[in-house]
Every structure is written in C-alpha cells, then in structure tokens.
Design a protein around this motif. Structure first.
Motif, PDB file in Angstrom:
ATOM      1  N   PRO A  21      37.738  49.306 -30.884  1.00 20.44           N
ATOM      2  CA  PRO A  21      39.243  48.489 -30.783  1.00 20.44           C
ATOM      3  C   PRO A  21      39.081  47.392 -30.323  1.00 20.44           C
ATOM      4  CG  PRO A  21      39.490  50.982 -30.138  1.00 20.44           C
ATOM      5  CD  PRO A  21      38.184  50.453 -30.175  1.00 20.44           C
ATOM      6  N   GLY A  22      38.048  47.118 -28.728  1.00 17.01           N
ATOM      7  CA  GLY A  22      37.992  46.094 -27.904  1.00 17.01           C
ATOM      8  C   GLY A  22      37.142  45.100 -28.794  1.00 17.01           C
ATOM      9  N   PHE A  23      36.128  45.399 -29.392  1.00 14.88           N
ATOM     10  CA  PHE A  23      35.409  44.458 -29.963  1.00 14.88           C
ATOM     11  C   PHE A  23      36.157  44.321 -31.575  1.00 14.88           C
ATOM     12  CE2 PHE A  23      32.455  43.585 -34.003  1.00 14.88           C
ATOM     13  CZ  PHE A  23      32.311  42.739 -33.465  1.00 14.88           C
ATOM     14  N   VAL A  24      36.486  44.812 -32.479  1.00 16.08           N
ATOM     15  CA  VAL A  24      37.477  44.621 -33.134  1.00 16.08           C
ATOM     16  C   VAL A  24      39.224  43.349 -32.909  1.00 16.08           C
ATOM     17  CG1 VAL A  24      39.859  45.313 -34.756  1.00 16.08           C
ATOM     18  CG2 VAL A  24      37.725  46.535 -34.815  1.00 16.08           C
ATOM     19  N   ILE A  25      39.017  43.549 -31.474  1.00 14.18           N
ATOM     20  CA  ILE A  25      40.958  42.260 -31.326  1.00 14.18           C
ATOM     21  C   ILE A  25      40.186  41.799 -30.064  1.00 14.18           C
ATOM     22  CG2 ILE A  25      43.001  42.207 -29.606  1.00 14.18           C
ATOM     23  CD1 ILE A  25      43.136  46.091 -29.645  1.00 14.18           C
ATOM     24  N   PHE A  26      39.352  41.340 -29.810  1.00 12.48           N
ATOM     25  CA  PHE A  26      38.278  40.356 -29.594  1.00 12.48           C
ATOM     26  C   PHE A  26      37.279  39.629 -29.847  1.00 12.48           C
ATOM     27  CE2 PHE A  26      40.980  42.576 -26.344  1.00 12.48           C
ATOM     28  CZ  PHE A  26      41.575  42.026 -25.726  1.00 12.48           C
ATOM     29  N   GLY A  27      36.218  40.245 -30.073  1.00  7.68           N
ATOM     30  CA  GLY A  27      34.502  39.920 -30.424  1.00  7.68           C
ATOM     31  C   GLY A  27      34.999  39.684 -31.716  1.00  7.68           C
ATOM     32  N   ALA A  28      35.492  40.402 -33.072  1.00 12.46           N
ATOM     33  CA  ALA A  28      35.220  40.448 -34.663  1.00 12.46           C
ATOM     34  C   ALA A  28      36.031  38.705 -34.625  1.00 12.46           C
ATOM     35  CB  ALA A  28      35.927  41.420 -35.056  1.00 12.46           C
ATOM     36  N   PRO A  29      37.181  38.386 -34.145  1.00 15.02           N
ATOM     37  CA  PRO A  29      37.874  37.201 -34.415  1.00 15.02           C
ATOM     38  C   PRO A  29      37.250  36.358 -33.935  1.00 15.02           C
ATOM     39  CG  PRO A  29      39.516  38.797 -33.801  1.00 15.02           C
ATOM     40  CD  PRO A  29      37.884  40.023 -34.029  1.00 15.02           C
ATOM     41  N   PHE A  30      36.357  36.596 -33.062  1.00 14.56           N
ATOM     42  CA  PHE A  30      35.911  34.603 -32.274  1.00 14.56           C
ATOM     43  C   PHE A  30      34.682  34.629 -33.059  1.00 14.56           C
ATOM     44  CE2 PHE A  30      32.191  33.254 -29.727  1.00 14.56           C
ATOM     45  CZ  PHE A  30      32.926  32.293 -29.325  1.00 14.56           C
ATOM     46  N   LEU A  31      33.816  36.312 -33.621  1.00 20.26           N
ATOM     47  CA  LEU A  31      32.551  35.335 -34.395  1.00 20.26           C
ATOM     48  C   LEU A  31      32.944  35.026 -35.403  1.00 20.26           C
ATOM     49  CD1 LEU A  31      30.741  38.714 -33.295  1.00 20.26           C
ATOM     50  CD2 LEU A  31      30.876  36.563 -32.519  1.00 20.26           C
ATOM     51  N   LEU A  32      33.753  35.282 -36.207  1.00 17.81           N
ATOM     52  CA  LEU A  32      34.164  35.074 -38.000  1.00 17.81           C
ATOM     53  C   LEU A  32      35.439  33.578 -37.535  1.00 17.81           C
ATOM     54  CD1 LEU A  32      35.813  38.461 -38.838  1.00 17.81           C
ATOM     55  CD2 LEU A  32      33.665  37.581 -39.820  1.00 17.81           C
ATOM     56  N   LEU A  33      35.779  33.711 -36.648  1.00 21.05           N
ATOM     57  CA  LEU A  33      36.193  32.361 -36.355  1.00 21.05           C
ATOM     58  C   LEU A  33      34.888  31.203 -36.418  1.00 21.05           C
ATOM     59  CD1 LEU A  33      38.476  29.563 -36.277  1.00 21.05           C
ATOM     60  CD2 LEU A  33      38.464  30.542 -33.979  1.00 21.05           C
ATOM     61  N   ASN A  34      33.455  31.771 -35.359  1.00 22.89           N
ATOM     62  CA  ASN A  34      33.073  30.598 -35.249  1.00 22.89           C
ATOM     63  C   ASN A  34      31.227  30.704 -36.673  1.00 22.89           C
ATOM     64  OD1 ASN A  34      34.122  28.364 -32.990  1.00 22.89           O
ATOM     65  ND2 ASN A  34      34.204  31.083 -32.285  1.00 22.89           N
ATOM     66  N   ALA A  35      31.552  32.058 -37.020  1.00 25.20           N
ATOM     67  CA  ALA A  35      30.271  32.184 -38.343  1.00 25.20           C
ATOM     68  C   ALA A  35      30.340  30.921 -38.823  1.00 25.20           C
ATOM     69  CB  ALA A  35      30.307  33.842 -38.632  1.00 25.20           C
ATOM     70  N   ARG A  36      29.253  30.851 -39.612  1.00 24.74           N
ATOM     71  CA  ARG A  36      29.210  29.420 -40.728  1.00 24.74           C
ATOM     72  C   ARG A  36      29.234  30.514 -41.778  1.00 24.74           C
ATOM     73  NH1 ARG A  36      24.070  27.072 -37.797  1.00 24.74           N
ATOM     74  NH2 ARG A  36      25.857  25.610 -37.262  1.00 24.74           N
ATOM     75  N   SER A  37      29.006  29.866 -43.257  1.00 26.86           N
ATOM     76  CA  SER A  37      28.325  30.653 -44.463  1.00 26.86           C
ATOM     77  C   SER A  37      26.914  30.701 -44.493  1.00 26.86           C
ATOM     78  CB  SER A  37      28.838  30.339 -45.250  1.00 26.86           C
ATOM     79  OG  SER A  37      28.420  29.084 -45.871  1.00 26.86           O
ATOM     80  N   ALA A  38      26.775  31.782 -44.709  1.00 29.10           N
ATOM     81  CA  ALA A  38      25.237  32.275 -44.673  1.00 29.10           C
ATOM     82  C   ALA A  38      24.883  31.169 -45.714  1.00 29.10           C
ATOM     83  CB  ALA A  38      25.098  33.203 -45.873  1.00 29.10           C
ATOM     84  N   GLU A  39      25.270  30.476 -46.943  1.00 29.53           N
ATOM     85  CA  GLU A  39      24.608  29.618 -47.785  1.00 29.53           C
ATOM     86  C   GLU A  39      24.392  28.651 -46.303  1.00 29.53           C
ATOM     87  OE1 GLU A  39      24.351  25.732 -49.215  1.00 29.53           O
ATOM     88  OE2 GLU A  39      25.955  26.174 -48.773  1.00 29.53           O
ATOM     89  N   LYS A  40      25.693  27.696 -45.402  1.00 31.93           N
ATOM     90  CA  LYS A  40      24.674  27.162 -45.073  1.00 31.93           C
ATOM     91  C   LYS A  40      24.273  27.291 -43.806  1.00 31.93           C
ATOM     92  CE  LYS A  40      29.919  24.861 -44.370  1.00 31.93           C
ATOM     93  NZ  LYS A  40      30.857  24.449 -43.305  1.00 31.93           N
ATOM     94  N   GLY A  41      23.697  28.568 -43.224  1.00 32.54           N
ATOM     95  CA  GLY A  41      22.771  29.152 -42.398  1.00 32.54           C
ATOM     96  C   GLY A  41      22.071  28.596 -43.350  1.00 32.54           C
TER      97      GLY A  41
END
Length: 333
Positions: free
Chosen positions: A249-269
């Motif tokens: 629950p903690g990761f879903v609420i806090f960690g995952a949104p942060f990572l998804l917001l700041n992750a670039r697409s695989a193509e850009k990587g």
C-alpha cells in the motif's frame, strides 16, 4: 545523486535517436533484446543498416516473432537469435562455438543490456546453479564474462566497442558490503555471494550491483585500450524491469506515482544506448542524456572507493580465470 539532480536528469530534453546508416557493415550483438530498453534499442538499430544483428536471449520464440515484424519493415535485415541465460555460465562459455556454427567471424559492437532487478521484497539471497547470488551474476559477472568470451571476435573488428548498461542508482547505492570486504580483508566477491546472507538486503542489491559494475568497467577501460568501452545509463524508464516489485500500500500510494511521473519512456531510454553506439569514438566510464557524462558518486572518488575499485577488479579477473582459464590473458594489467 540528490533527489533534485535525479529529477533534473529525468526531465532533460533528449535528442532524437540517431539516424542514418551508422551500423552499415557492422555486426552487433546484444543481450536481452525482446523487451524494454533492449527492444527499443533493437528498433533503432534495425533502421541503421547493420550487416547482422545477433540477439542473445532467454526467450527465443517471442524474440523470433519480434524479428519477423522488424523484417517486414526492413526487408534486408539479417538477424540471428541465440539462446543465452546470464544465470547459466555454460551458455556464455559455449557462445563463441554457437556463433561459429552460424558463420559469425567478427563482432563490431557488444551491448550488455540484459539484467535483473529482484524487486523490493525482504527475502534471502537467491543463488544460481553456478553458485553466485543471482543479481550479482546477472548484472556484474555475466556481462564481464560475456565480453571477455567474445574478445577473439571483437579483435577482428577495426573499431570494436563494448557497452554495459549501468544505472544512476549506483550513485546512491549502499557501500557497507564493499567496505566490509575492503577493510576486513575479505573478498568483495565473497561478501556479495555469502551463502549465509550476512549483510544481504534484497532491496539494495540492484543498486549495489550497478555500483559494482561501474567499478568494474572503470578498471576494464585501461585493460582493453584497443576497444571502446562505454557504461551507459538509460535513466529511469518505463519497462518491465520492475516486474518483481512488491506493490505494498505504501509503495502504491507514494512510490509508484513518483516513479511513473518521472520515468521516461523506454524509447527515450534507448536513445542513450543507440547514441553511444553511433557517436562514442572513445571509451567513457559514464554516458547519460545521450552524451559523455560523469558519475556523481563521491564515494567512487574517495580513498576507499579507489582502493575498492582496484581490489574488486583484481578479484573479478581471478574469478573469470577460475571459470575459464586463459580468458583474461589479453588484458593489459
């Protein structure tokens, strides 16, 4: 690396993927090419007129389907799909023989893309049948072993190049286990492959493995002066590398949104990978944001960091010699 530096790097505008026939007449071998960064890199390479692409993967059939799709877009594309499992050193040891059967006499570019992230669960270390901790073998030992195994084929290239897939996480990785090995007179290799699991933290091992890889490639560059060696950081990208994560629950609420917001697409990587293949004309111990960069790890430049790099490189060369005697004879020590 500070949080703000990480965010700044992630939101840096990247140039488009290189275009043109920068792989014309070149033979490229890549591990892990059927998903994520590897797949997107493969798409870039398919349009760059390679002489031949060699894809070394665990999942042969899905990769062959991807190849058929690419060949429908690039009718002259020549591809070999070869079974390779980084958690089975025998498949790496037999790779030159398998390539010889397929008529491969030269490799110009090796891209060590495959790797694993064991997730964020608290659990004991998992060991391969070769006796090494799984993440250590996949992310550190096997890329080195693969590269050294292919040296005879690379030596037939006029401008050989080896890429290792690094990560910005190496800058924030825990150094306790490394320093334990260094300061207490233990082998760093042995510390990370301790069957008792003393000091092992599954949540930290991915970042630690990327720090070990960064240490290793820094030392490998002067040992192979005739090969351009580049450690590439694709940045945080939306791939299936986190498929083993525990979505608490903690990761879903806090960690995952942060990572998804700041992750670039695989193509850009993947642009970081293809830009290094197309543009890097010398060795670089770090390549990020599609160009030569620098590691922000202050520990790597510290006294202990420098000592650890030298000690770990020596240990890894000795480890490879145990696995395949004579394989490191071409290295300049």
């Amino acid at each position: 690396m500070t949080l703000w530096t990480f965010i700044g790097r992630q939101w840096t505008s990247l140039p488009p993927a290189p275009n043109g026939d920068y792989l014309k007449g070149k033979v490229v071998l890549m591990t892990g090419a059927n998903s994520g960064i590897g797949l997107e890199s493969l798409k870039h390479f398919a349009g760059a007129s390679p002489e031949r692409l060699i894809l070394c993967v665990r999942s042969v059939e899905p990769t062959e389907k991807i190849v058929l799709e690419l060949q429908s877009l690039h009718e002259n594309l020549k591809v070999e799909v070869v079974y390779l499992d980084l958690c089975d050193l025998n498949t790496i040891r037999s790779l030159p023989e398998e390539l010889g059967k397929r008529g491969v006499e030269r490799i110009d570019v090796v891209i060590n893309n495959a790797g694993i992230n064991p997730g964020n669960a608290v659990k004991d270390p998992d060991f391969t049948k070769d006796g090494y901790e799984r993440t250590f073998q996949s992310n550190v030992l096997s890329p080195l072993f693969t590269s050294l195994t292919l040296l005879p084929l690379l030596s037939n290239s006029p401008k050989p190049k080896i890429l290792f897939l690094g990560s910005g996480l190496h800058t924030s990785a825990e150094t306790d286990l490394i320093e334990r090995g260094l300061l207490e007179g233990e082998s760093i290799v042995a510390v990370f492959n301790d069957r008792t699991g003393q000091g092992f933290d599954n949540r930290q091992i991915y970042g630690e493995s990327k720090l070990l890889l960064q240490m290793l490639t820094r030392s490998l560059i002067p040992s192979l002066p005739n090969i351009n060696i580049i450690t590439v950081s694709p940045g945080l990208a939306r791939t299936n590398l986190g498929r083993d994560f525990n979505f608490s629950p903690g990761f879903v609420i806090f960690g995952a949104p942060f990572l998804l917001l700041n992750a670039r697409s695989a193509e850009k990587g993947a642009r970081n990978v293809s830009s290094a293949v197309a543009l890097a004309e010398q060795s670089y111990d770090y390549w990020a944001e599609c160009g030569p960069s620098y590691s922000e790890s202050s520990w790597l430049s510290s006294g202990n960091g420098i000592k650890a790099c030298k000690a770990f490189y020596k240990e890894m060369i000795e480890e490879v010699e145990k696995i395949s005697p004579g394989l490191t004879k071409e290295l300049v020590v």
